[in-house]
Design a protein around this motif. Sequence first.
Motif, PDB file in Angstrom:
ATOM      1  N   THR A  14       0.906  -1.274  -0.084  1.00 44.87           N
ATOM      2  CA  THR A  14       0.158   0.002   0.097  1.00 44.87           C
ATOM      3  C   THR A  14       0.822   1.206   0.039  1.00 44.87           C
ATOM      4  N   TYR A  15       2.214   1.066   0.173  1.00 43.18           N
ATOM      5  CA  TYR A  15       2.966   2.050   0.439  1.00 43.18           C
ATOM      6  C   TYR A  15       3.047   3.325  -0.683  1.00 43.18           C
ATOM      7  N   VAL A  16       2.886   2.783  -2.090  1.00 38.65           N
ATOM      8  CA  VAL A  16       2.835   3.988  -3.088  1.00 38.65           C
ATOM      9  C   VAL A  16       1.653   4.589  -3.183  1.00 38.65           C
ATOM     10  N   PRO A  17       0.421   3.715  -3.238  1.00 35.83           N
ATOM     11  CA  PRO A  17      -0.742   4.935  -3.309  1.00 35.83           C
ATOM     12  C   PRO A  17      -1.159   5.782  -1.887  1.00 35.83           C
ATOM     13  N   SER A  18      -0.506   5.044  -0.842  1.00 38.73           N
ATOM     14  CA  SER A  18      -0.876   5.810   0.459  1.00 38.73           C
ATOM     15  C   SER A  18      -0.009   7.249   0.267  1.00 38.73           C
ATOM     16  N   TYR A  19       1.350   6.821  -0.090  1.00 34.76           N
ATOM     17  CA  TYR A  19       2.172   8.229  -0.256  1.00 34.76           C
ATOM     18  C   TYR A  19       1.418   9.203  -1.162  1.00 34.76           C
ATOM     19  N   LEU A  43      10.386   2.146   8.356  1.00 31.91           N
ATOM     20  CA  LEU A  43      10.205   2.470   6.739  1.00 31.91           C
ATOM     21  C   LEU A  43       9.279   3.468   6.429  1.00 31.91           C
ATOM     22  N   TRP A  44       8.131   3.344   6.671  1.00 34.36           N
ATOM     23  CA  TRP A  44       6.783   4.246   6.509  1.00 34.36           C
ATOM     24  C   TRP A  44       7.415   5.509   7.028  1.00 34.36           C
ATOM     25  N   PRO A  45       7.364   5.670   8.282  1.00 29.24           N
ATOM     26  CA  PRO A  45       7.758   7.111   8.578  1.00 29.24           C
ATOM     27  C   PRO A  45       8.951   7.805   8.006  1.00 29.24           C
ATOM     28  N   SER A  46      10.029   6.991   7.491  1.00 27.54           N
ATOM     29  CA  SER A  46      11.059   7.545   6.998  1.00 27.54           C
ATOM     30  C   SER A  46      11.023   8.070   5.701  1.00 27.54           C
ATOM     31  N   LEU A  47       9.714   7.586   5.011  1.00 29.74           N
ATOM     32  CA  LEU A  47       9.324   7.937   3.750  1.00 29.74           C
ATOM     33  C   LEU A  47       8.274   9.362   3.842  1.00 29.74           C
ATOM     34  N   MET A 102      -4.583  -0.796  -2.235  1.00 25.61           N
ATOM     35  CA  MET A 102      -4.333  -2.221  -2.629  1.00 25.61           C
ATOM     36  C   MET A 102      -4.659  -2.237  -4.134  1.00 25.61           C
ATOM     37  N   LEU A 103      -5.837  -1.579  -4.412  1.00 28.62           N
ATOM     38  CA  LEU A 103      -6.424  -1.665  -5.896  1.00 28.62           C
ATOM     39  C   LEU A 103      -5.342  -0.522  -6.684  1.00 28.62           C
ATOM     40  N   ASN A 104      -5.549   0.389  -6.217  1.00 30.80           N
ATOM     41  CA  ASN A 104      -4.772   1.550  -6.908  1.00 30.80           C
ATOM     42  C   ASN A 104      -3.415   1.241  -7.167  1.00 30.80           C
ATOM     43  N   SER A 105      -2.793   0.335  -6.491  1.00 32.11           N
ATOM     44  CA  SER A 105      -1.419   0.161  -6.648  1.00 32.11           C
ATOM     45  C   SER A 105      -1.248  -0.806  -7.973  1.00 32.11           C
ATOM     46  N   PHE A 106      -2.264  -1.861  -7.844  1.00 28.00           N
ATOM     47  CA  PHE A 106      -2.264  -2.730  -9.175  1.00 28.00           C
ATOM     48  C   PHE A 106      -2.445  -1.766 -10.318  1.00 28.00           C
ATOM     49  N   GLU A 140      14.455   5.419  -7.534  1.00 27.66           N
ATOM     50  CA  GLU A 140      14.210   5.691  -8.817  1.00 27.66           C
ATOM     51  C   GLU A 140      12.985   6.449  -9.422  1.00 27.66           C
ATOM     52  N   PHE A 141      12.109   6.240  -8.409  1.00 29.00           N
ATOM     53  CA  PHE A 141      10.600   7.044  -8.727  1.00 29.00           C
ATOM     54  C   PHE A 141      10.099   6.319  -9.918  1.00 29.00           C
ATOM     55  N   ASN A 142      10.418   5.293 -10.189  1.00 30.41           N
ATOM     56  CA  ASN A 142       9.810   4.423 -11.345  1.00 30.41           C
ATOM     57  C   ASN A 142       8.218   3.633 -10.611  1.00 30.41           C
ATOM     58  N   MET A 143       7.428   4.393 -10.536  1.00 23.57           N
ATOM     59  CA  MET A 143       6.226   3.774  -9.838  1.00 23.57           C
ATOM     60  C   MET A 143       5.678   2.705 -10.381  1.00 23.57           C
ATOM     61  N   GLY A 144       5.744   2.511 -11.650  1.00 24.06           N
ATOM     62  CA  GLY A 144       5.024   1.359 -12.505  1.00 24.06           C
ATOM     63  C   GLY A 144       5.894   0.311 -12.115  1.00 24.06           C
ATOM     64  N   LYS A 145       7.057   0.303 -12.244  1.00 24.72           N
ATOM     65  CA  LYS A 145       8.093  -0.827 -11.714  1.00 24.72           C
ATOM     66  C   LYS A 145       7.692  -1.367 -10.299  1.00 24.72           C
ATOM     67  N   ALA A 146       7.546  -0.430  -9.406  1.00 19.50           N
ATOM     68  CA  ALA A 146       7.524  -0.631  -8.051  1.00 19.50           C
ATOM     69  C   ALA A 146       6.246  -1.324  -7.727  1.00 19.50           C
ATOM     70  N   THR A 147       5.176  -0.724  -8.250  1.00 21.65           N
ATOM     71  CA  THR A 147       3.772  -1.330  -7.896  1.00 21.65           C
ATOM     72  C   THR A 147       3.798  -2.691  -8.579  1.00 21.65           C
ATOM     73  N   ALA A 148       4.413  -2.729  -9.757  1.00 21.77           N
ATOM     74  CA  ALA A 148       4.460  -4.264 -10.318  1.00 21.77           C
ATOM     75  C   ALA A 148       4.857  -5.179  -9.314  1.00 21.77           C
ATOM     76  N   VAL A 149       6.220  -4.747  -8.526  1.00 20.22           N
ATOM     77  CA  VAL A 149       6.684  -5.778  -7.649  1.00 20.22           C
ATOM     78  C   VAL A 149       5.810  -5.800  -6.548  1.00 20.22           C
ATOM     79  N   ALA A 150       5.117  -4.719  -6.075  1.00 21.71           N
ATOM     80  CA  ALA A 150       4.156  -5.047  -5.004  1.00 21.71           C
ATOM     81  C   ALA A 150       3.115  -5.876  -5.298  1.00 21.71           C
TER      82      ALA A 150
END
Lengths: 281, 274
Positions: A125-130, A213-217, B12-16, B239-249
């Motif tokens: 959830t980190y990217v979307p939450s961020y 991890l999360w706080p440091s982001l 979770m959904l958004n990440s995908f 890297e701020f490569n969000m596509g790659k990162a969320t794919a890993v997620a």
Amino acid sequence: MNAKAWWTGSITIGKYLLLTFLSFLMFFPFLWMISSALKTKDEIWQFPPSLLPENPQWHNFLDAWNVAPFGLYMFNSVFTAAVIVLLQIISGAMMAYAFTQFQFRGRNILFALILGSYMLPVAATYVPSYVLLGKFQLLDTYTGIIVSNAVSVFGIFLLRQAFLQVPKELIEAAKLDGSSHWQILWKMLFPLTLPTFATFGLISFVQMYNNYLWPSLIIKSEEKMLITQGIQKFFMQEGGYGMQWPLIMAASSFVVFPLLILFVFAQKSFVSGINDQGIKG
Amino acid sequence: MIPLTLFWFYPMLNSFLISLTDWDYISPTYNIVWLDNYMNLIRDPIFHEVLWNTLYFTLGTVIPTIVGGLLLALLVLKNQQGMGMFRTILFSPWVTPTVAVAIVWSWIFEPETGIANWVLSFFGLPGLEWTGSSTWAMPAVIIVTVWKGLGWAMIFYLNALKRIPTDLFEAASIDGAGGFQKFFRVTVPLVSPTTFFLSIISTVQALEAYDQIQVMTQGGPAGSTRTLLYLFYQAAFEEFNMGKATAVATVIILITSILSIIQFGLSRKWVHYQ
């Protein structure tokens, strides 16, 4: 008979010896941390290492404390962790109450969803939450950390399990007396299940204090950093250039010790509450 | 409910969805690239290495934690003098912040004057480079992780062992079972729900391990301790490569889900509920 008594006796002694050895092994990193914190810079680089410092440098603790704003870091951690725990208790109790006392459509599906999410890694959830925190302008704020941690799935489970143990008749009786849901939850269920609340509060507090991890982001500015970020930053600075191992060990000591002391005083709550009974659906 | 939706279900959904794009976090626009991110991962040798590291780390931490936790629990089970103290000490590492204790361990593993190499020299063994060597960095990280989690597994097993009715052991003794037989025929099957539960939870935790890796090795040397989550972190926030990162997620979620399903399936066969 005598031989048998002798045999069980020596097994017991063997067990104690083994346990003492294992406990020493488990606790050794902490002892080594303190011992290293008390050494001089020359002494710490000796090989073979000396187990005890020749001349304990107690001022290392004071020096480390003064090199970086550890007091501030610690306050930030304790403050945010305390607010988070409070919110998690309130939200967890309300959710658990809803799941145990109300019949509503989709209750089981919702519970299965929550159960499922307990198994999934938070990291997903980190990217979307961020991004979400960014949209609300909450990056680099305490509010950001607090809001994003306001609900604990673990807490919902634990409290739900505790509420299920309370006899239904008690709750029915309270309803007949005209108590509101809010009153039933806090005036009746809360005191009855207090040990579960205590356990959950303690565990969650420790987790939030240790969270990294999360706080440091989220947190970037120095004066808002949590203690885990602070110690890592200190480690990188002192470890990278000065190799100030004694100061680093001194700093680690005052990051670790408040928790060890808290744990020693409250160990019953920790140990009794961590139980898979709470997870069974 | 709102925070849960906001910070659990929606992400979770958004990440995908983000994993289907080439978004770089900074620009407001992005292109939909469908499964390109996934295809790139599958073709990437680094990703293969990361998968292998994750498997190594997961098995290396979960198995010793579970086996060790059960053995420790058996040792401190009886309410004899001093057992409370032993339990407290054995559990204490779990309470402390991983970041701080990982720093202490990096000092223990210091190649030149660290105490780990001093202990090795006691046994006439040569010192290791530990976190500086791509062979020994992973074992070093595993040691710290197991050290921290052992007491935690022990507590779960203690609760499980206390629930075993003593007459089962008496019955086994009457049937002439020895200590080992009792352990494998009575104890192990009866704590299997706990083993099952612990194996799922520890696997998820192993997949989430980050703090100790960041402090001790930063995924190195030469990527030897880079796990899936670490790759995710680097892709997203370095890297701020969000596509790659969320794919890993998504891959992490997939693995966890598959594991949970397999474990639930297997549990019908070998987990004995009373």
